[in-house]
Scaffold this motif. Structure first.
Motif, PDB file in Angstrom:
ATOM      1  N   PRO A   7     -79.719  10.405 -10.737  1.00 53.50           N
ATOM      2  CA  PRO A   7     -80.978  10.736 -10.060  1.00 53.50           C
ATOM      3  C   PRO A   7     -80.827  11.908  -9.102  1.00 53.50           C
ATOM      4  O   PRO A   7     -79.825  12.031  -8.392  1.00 53.50           O
ATOM      5  N   ASN A   8     -81.826  12.784  -9.090  1.00 54.43           N
ATOM      6  CA  ASN A   8     -81.816  13.933  -8.183  1.00 54.43           C
ATOM      7  C   ASN A   8     -83.241  14.313  -7.821  1.00 54.43           C
ATOM      8  O   ASN A   8     -84.200  13.768  -8.370  1.00 54.43           O
ATOM      9  N   HIS A   9     -83.376  15.261  -6.903  1.00 52.03           N
ATOM     10  CA  HIS A   9     -84.697  15.564  -6.344  1.00 52.03           C
ATOM     11  C   HIS A   9     -85.504  16.569  -7.161  1.00 52.03           C
ATOM     12  O   HIS A   9     -86.680  16.795  -6.875  1.00 52.03           O
ATOM     13  N   PHE A  10     -84.926  17.172  -8.192  1.00 54.55           N
ATOM     14  CA  PHE A  10     -85.597  18.245  -8.916  1.00 54.55           C
ATOM     15  C   PHE A  10     -86.773  17.703  -9.728  1.00 54.55           C
ATOM     16  O   PHE A  10     -86.649  16.702 -10.438  1.00 54.55           O
ATOM     17  N   ILE A  11     -87.934  18.370  -9.620  1.00 51.27           N
ATOM     18  CA  ILE A  11     -89.114  18.017 -10.407  1.00 51.27           C
ATOM     19  C   ILE A  11     -89.385  19.101 -11.444  1.00 51.27           C
ATOM     20  O   ILE A  11     -89.379  18.840 -12.643  1.00 51.27           O
ATOM     21  N   LYS A  12     -89.588  20.338 -10.987  1.00 48.46           N
ATOM     22  CA  LYS A  12     -89.824  21.434 -11.924  1.00 48.46           C
ATOM     23  C   LYS A  12     -89.667  22.763 -11.202  1.00 48.46           C
ATOM     24  O   LYS A  12     -89.775  22.847  -9.983  1.00 48.46           O
ATOM     25  N   GLN A  45     -71.698   1.171   4.257  1.00 48.09           N
ATOM     26  CA  GLN A  45     -70.559   1.107   3.343  1.00 48.09           C
ATOM     27  C   GLN A  45     -71.025   1.055   1.896  1.00 48.09           C
ATOM     28  O   GLN A  45     -70.428   1.674   1.012  1.00 48.09           O
ATOM     29  N   GLN A  46     -72.116   0.342   1.644  1.00 48.46           N
ATOM     30  CA  GLN A  46     -72.650   0.290   0.285  1.00 48.46           C
ATOM     31  C   GLN A  46     -73.095   1.677  -0.169  1.00 48.46           C
ATOM     32  O   GLN A  46     -72.851   2.079  -1.308  1.00 48.46           O
ATOM     33  N   GLU A  47     -73.748   2.416   0.736  1.00 50.23           N
ATOM     34  CA  GLU A  47     -74.174   3.774   0.392  1.00 50.23           C
ATOM     35  C   GLU A  47     -72.971   4.675   0.163  1.00 50.23           C
ATOM     36  O   GLU A  47     -72.981   5.510  -0.752  1.00 50.23           O
ATOM     37  N   MET A  48     -71.916   4.512   0.975  1.00 47.95           N
ATOM     38  CA  MET A  48     -70.727   5.341   0.792  1.00 47.95           C
ATOM     39  C   MET A  48     -70.098   5.104  -0.580  1.00 47.95           C
ATOM     40  O   MET A  48     -69.685   6.043  -1.263  1.00 47.95           O
ATOM     41  N   ASP A  49     -70.031   3.854  -0.986  1.00 49.98           N
ATOM     42  CA  ASP A  49     -69.480   3.547  -2.316  1.00 49.98           C
ATOM     43  C   ASP A  49     -70.323   4.222  -3.397  1.00 49.98           C
ATOM     44  O   ASP A  49     -69.787   4.778  -4.370  1.00 49.98           O
ATOM     45  N   ARG A  98     -82.183  10.080   0.715  1.00 55.62           N
ATOM     46  CA  ARG A  98     -82.761   8.766   0.461  1.00 55.62           C
ATOM     47  C   ARG A  98     -84.228   8.904   0.103  1.00 55.62           C
ATOM     48  O   ARG A  98     -84.964   9.654   0.750  1.00 55.62           O
ATOM     49  N   VAL A  99     -84.639   8.201  -0.927  1.00 53.64           N
ATOM     50  CA  VAL A  99     -86.056   8.024  -1.219  1.00 53.64           C
ATOM     51  C   VAL A  99     -86.329   6.529  -1.108  1.00 53.64           C
ATOM     52  O   VAL A  99     -85.448   5.706  -1.393  1.00 53.64           O
ATOM     53  N   TYR A 100     -87.520   6.190  -0.673  1.00 57.50           N
ATOM     54  CA  TYR A 100     -87.831   4.789  -0.405  1.00 57.50           C
ATOM     55  C   TYR A 100     -88.795   4.236  -1.435  1.00 57.50           C
ATOM     56  O   TYR A 100     -89.816   4.842  -1.745  1.00 57.50           O
ATOM     57  N   GLU A 101     -88.427   3.093  -1.977  1.00 59.02           N
ATOM     58  CA  GLU A 101     -89.302   2.341  -2.864  1.00 59.02           C
ATOM     59  C   GLU A 101     -89.651   1.071  -2.108  1.00 59.02           C
ATOM     60  O   GLU A 101     -88.881   0.118  -2.083  1.00 59.02           O
ATOM     61  N   GLY A 102     -90.813   1.119  -1.423  1.00 58.98           N
ATOM     62  CA  GLY A 102     -91.124   0.082  -0.448  1.00 58.98           C
ATOM     63  C   GLY A 102     -90.187   0.261   0.733  1.00 58.98           C
ATOM     64  O   GLY A 102     -90.080   1.354   1.293  1.00 58.98           O
ATOM     65  N   ASP A 103     -89.467  -0.785   1.115  1.00 63.26           N
ATOM     66  CA  ASP A 103     -88.503  -0.693   2.215  1.00 63.26           C
ATOM     67  C   ASP A 103     -87.086  -0.438   1.716  1.00 63.26           C
ATOM     68  O   ASP A 103     -86.149  -0.368   2.496  1.00 63.26           O
ATOM     69  N   PHE A 104     -86.935  -0.305   0.397  1.00 61.12           N
ATOM     70  CA  PHE A 104     -85.601  -0.189  -0.187  1.00 61.12           C
ATOM     71  C   PHE A 104     -85.236   1.276  -0.408  1.00 61.12           C
ATOM     72  O   PHE A 104     -85.911   1.989  -1.163  1.00 61.12           O
ATOM     73  N   PRO A 105     -84.176   1.763   0.263  1.00 63.79           N
ATOM     74  CA  PRO A 105     -83.772   3.165   0.062  1.00 63.79           C
ATOM     75  C   PRO A 105     -82.906   3.332  -1.189  1.00 63.79           C
ATOM     76  O   PRO A 105     -82.080   2.477  -1.512  1.00 63.79           O
ATOM     77  N   ARG A 106     -83.117   4.437  -1.884  1.00 57.47           N
ATOM     78  CA  ARG A 106     -82.315   4.765  -3.066  1.00 57.47           C
ATOM     79  C   ARG A 106     -81.749   6.159  -2.865  1.00 57.47           C
ATOM     80  O   ARG A 106     -82.452   7.069  -2.415  1.00 57.47           O
TER      81      ARG A 106
END
Length: 254
Positions: free
Chosen positions: A67-72, A145-149, A182-190
């Motif tokens: 996943p990455n931020h590029f759209i067009k 730590q989860q994000e670092m992994d 980070r992008v957020y889907e509700g309160d969950f960051p991805r």
């Protein structure tokens, strides 16, 4: 026509408010900087080349499911990307000792590393983007730590992709740096790959001659930077093989 709202201007890019909610327009400048902007110049056509090359690499990541931020791409200098909350780290992946690592450890530049090494620097130009250990990152809350992994795993996947692509056109991927957002889907960051991937952010050496095809050409006064980037674009098929760099209007494939 209303003026666009500028959100941020960095050394190589300007970010504008996007045309749709949750988007940003990323404009690639011709400015070249080195040594924390102590050395500066304007390289005609550099922004055009980096826009097209970053589009090429980000599209490749998307095809691999990274996943990455590029759209067009919007035009020769601008692309539409997703707005993200940037993790305040530069993630550096090294395959060969070069640059600051070679100096820091007293290694001969070009020494292959036993395995890819992932390093982190804290994004702060006023401090010179200092290297930081994972303990600092966790302690100051820059990433969990989860994000670092996840960051390390994703960075190594990007390394596998870039190394393979470059090997196929006779270029050695020495090292590169990326940023994560980070992008957020509700309160969950991805986490997704953000910023850019271009010769500005990679070290690229010709596999046969060792010729540098990255920003070290500018850092070390080794020739024309736009010519080096044009050669990378040509080999990757982003430019026709019969085109050489022209100072004002690089010819690129649409």
């Amino acid at each position: 026509m209303a003026r666009r709202k500028k959100l941020y201007e960095g050394k190589a890019k300007i970010l504008y408010e996007g045309t749709e909610p949750g988007t940003i327009v990323q404009y690639f400048k011709d400015d070249a900087t080195a040594f924390n902007a102590e050395k500066k110049d304007v390289i005609d056509g550099k922004g055009v080349l980096n826009n097209r090359l970053s589009e090429f690499f980000m599209t490749g990541l998307t095809q691999l499911g990274i996943p990455n931020h590029f759209i067009k791409r919007l035009n020769m200098r601008e692309q539409l990307v997703r707005a993200v909350e940037i993790v305040p780290l530069e993630i550096i992946v090294r395959n060969v000792a070069a640059g600051s690592m070679a100096k820091r450890l007293g290694l001969e530049e070009g020494t292959p590393l036993p395995r890819p090494i992932v390093e982190f620097s804290y994004k702060d130009d006023s401090l010179g983007d200092p290297l930081v250990p994972e303990e600092y990152i966790a302690a100051f809350g820059w990433a969990s730590q989860q994000e670092m992994d996840e960051i390390v795993s994703m960075a190594l996947r990007v390394n596998d992709y870039l190394s393979g692509v470059m090997y196929g056109v006779g270029i050695k991927l020495v090292d590169f740096k990326i940023e994560m957002g980070r992008v957020y889907e509700g309160d969950f960051p991805r986490l997704i790959v953000a910023d850019e991937i271009s010769p500005d952010s990679c070290r690229l050496w010709d596999m046969e001659t060792g010729q540098k095809l990255d920003k070290d050409v500018f850092r070390r006064d080794l020739g024309n930077l736009a010519d080096a980037y044009t050669e990378v674009a040509r080999r990757l098929g982003v430019m026709p093989s019969n085109v050489t760099h022209t100072p004002t209007k690089p010819t690129l494939i649409n």
